[in-house]
Design a protein around this motif. Structure first.
Motif, short mmCIF file in Angstrom:
data_model
loop_
_atom_site.label_atom_id
_atom_site.label_comp_id
_atom_site.label_asym_id
_atom_site.label_seq_id
_atom_site.Cartn_x
_atom_site.Cartn_y
_atom_site.Cartn_z
N UNK A 1 0.81 -1.21 0.00
CA UNK A 1 0.00 0.00 0.00
C UNK A 1 0.84 1.26 0.00
N UNK A 2 0.55 2.18 -0.94
CA UNK A 2 1.31 3.41 -1.09
C UNK A 2 0.54 4.62 -0.57
N UNK A 3 -0.30 4.41 0.42
CA UNK A 3 -1.01 5.52 1.03
C UNK A 3 -0.23 6.11 2.18
N UNK A 4 -0.92 6.88 3.02
CA UNK A 4 -0.26 7.53 4.15
C UNK A 4 0.32 6.50 5.11
N UNK B 1 10.40 -2.27 0.91
CA UNK B 1 9.96 -2.30 -0.49
C UNK B 1 8.45 -2.09 -0.47
N UNK B 2 7.96 -1.11 -1.21
CA UNK B 2 6.53 -0.83 -1.26
C UNK B 2 5.95 -1.38 -2.54
N UNK C 1 4.09 -5.65 6.02
CA UNK C 1 3.24 -4.62 6.59
C UNK C 1 2.02 -4.45 5.68
N UNK C 2 0.85 -4.78 6.18
CA UNK C 2 -0.38 -4.58 5.42
C UNK C 2 -0.93 -3.19 5.68
N UNK C 3 -0.73 -2.29 4.74
CA UNK C 3 -1.23 -0.92 4.85
C UNK C 3 -2.11 -0.64 3.64
#
Length: 436
Positions: A42-45, A62-63, A194-196
């Motif tokens: 996830x490339x959000x905040x 790594x995103x 990391x699940x974002x």
């Protein structure tokens, strides 16, 4: 895609084995310490905050992002003192542009009564504390930090990429990734995932279970987007609200940007809201509210290029991590739009995660336990108060609407009396960077 039964749902809390390096020592390669790698989904905040926090702790993040490119713009959100402090901790405060209008005596917020007459109301920005930002303002500041010119260690970002399978082991997490453009699939191993990835998180479904286990239904909808121009007869910096029982319309004015809007309403049939074109659904919901604000918003929706239209839910989980997988932001605790604290909480979560792994470099279990123990009381309080705040955004009944007006009227007189005594013009919070 659900995992095979053997790896589908992991226990809420792991006790064995402890997640340490082999023999409690860092891995070695040709005499150099290998950096631990984290996959951030996830490339959000929340995702970028976590990546920066981990990078500052010495990790290599790594995103991956489902979308083909970075999204910009976005709707209006508040940044509270907790979020501003987290922005400073992440080192992005100098890149963060805020858009608070200059305070003026009489205030910047107007509420329309049933006859369409504007009356002054205590607005969110008519009081010290919140900073006015667009979601894209925060994301732009975070993006500048991870990939901008002069960044010595830019974070790798892979667009159009999603996780297909997550398999945990003692020494790492094996993730099957897929590129949407080419269809290629490949496996990589990370020390942490990391699940974002938002309210309906793919990572949460694969590792913790189906959405319905964690999403609480608030029987409400939101629609947010940017307007090309403000409602006629109002100043560009004015905030205008039309609060009615069960439905409300908001227009937020800024110092240096086109206004944004929020339509929100209560409903007992969420599925029906998605059964046809959203413009037809919204015109039906707001029929009878024949005022210039609602007309302007609905007419503008026809041509709006980027619209959020979704149901409202909180995410409640007994634990935010399982082994080497941790959830962050809306994926872990979605506070709802009504809380006003979603962006601040995501920034806090990312900054705190980096601090936790830095303070517990040899034991990921201890790091994640410390991170959650420190953060959960703050999140729990924000989730609790969100129901109260919902009444401000969209009162549940006519008595609630009347009480809302009374409370805000008294609060406005108190706050404005103090502000007038202190200064005829209140400056914006001190976090503003270069305008974008």
């Amino acid at each position: 895609m659900r995992l095979p039964e053997a790896t589908e749902r992991l226990p809420a809390k792991r006790h064995e084995p402890r997640l340490r390096h082999r023999n409690n020592q860092p891995d070695q390669e040709e005499g150099n310490t290998m950096q631990k790698r984290a996959l951030v989904v996830g490339l959000g905040i929340a995702g970028m905050s976590a990546a920066i926090g981990l990078r500052r702790a010495g990790w290599t993040p790594v995103i991956i992002e489902r979308a083909a490119e970075r999204r910009t713009g976005g709707y209006f959100i508040f940044l509270f003192p907790e979020g501003r402090q987290a922005a400073a901790d992440l080192g992005i405060a100098d890149h963060l542009h805020t858009r608070n209008p200059a305070w003026k005596e009489g205030g910047n917020t107007w509420a329309l009564d049933r006859r369409g007459n504007p009356k002054p109301e205590l607005g969110f920005l008519d009081q010290p504390g919140p900073a006015a930002v667009l979601r894209g303002d925060i994301e732009a500041a975070l993006w500048q930090s991870i990939t901008g010119d002069g960044v010595e260690d830019p974070v790798e970002v892979r667009f159009a990429t999603t996780p297909i399978e997550i398999i945990q082991g003692v020494d790492g997490v094996q993730v099957l990734l897929e590129n949407a453009g080419s269809g290629a699939r490949y496996r990589e191993t990370f020390d942490l995932v990391v699940g974002a990835d938002g309210l309906r998180s793919t990572v949460r479904r694969m590792v913790f279970g189906p959405d319905e286990d964690y999403l609480t239904d608030w029987n409400a909808m939101v629609c947010a987007f940017q307007l090309k121009e403000h409602v006629p007869s109002f100043a560009p910096t004015d905030t205008v609200v039309v609060p009615r029982a069960g439905r409300a319309a908001w227009v937020f004015g800024f110092a240096d940007h086109a206004p944004t809007t929020l339509l929100t309403y209560r409903t007992d049939d969420i599925q029906k809201q998605f059964s046809g074109p959203r413009i037809e659904q919204l015109r039906s919901v707001y029929s009878g509210m024949d005022d210039p604000v609602v007309r302007h918003i609905l007419d503008s929706l026809e041509d709006a290029p980027d619209v959020l239209f979704d149901s409202v839910h909180q995410v409640k989980m007994p634990r935010w991590s399982s082994g080497r997988v941790v959830l962050l932001g809306d994926a872990a605790w979605c506070l709802t739009t009504y809380s006003g604290m979603g962006a601040s909480a995501s920034l806090c979560g990312g900054a705190a995660l980096g601090k936790a792994v830095q303070e517990h470099p040899d034991d990921l279990d201890d790091a994640l336990n410390a991170w959650e123990t420190g953060l959960r009381p703050f999140i729990t309080e924000q989730q609790r108060t969100a129901k109260i705040k919902q009444q401000r955004f969209v009162p549940s009944s006519k008595p609630a609407a009347a009480l809302r007006a009374l409370v805000l009227g008294v609060a406005r007189r108190i706050v404005h009396r103090r502000l007038v005594a202190e200064s005829s013009e209140r400056p914006a919070p001190v976090v503003s960077g270069t305008a974008r």
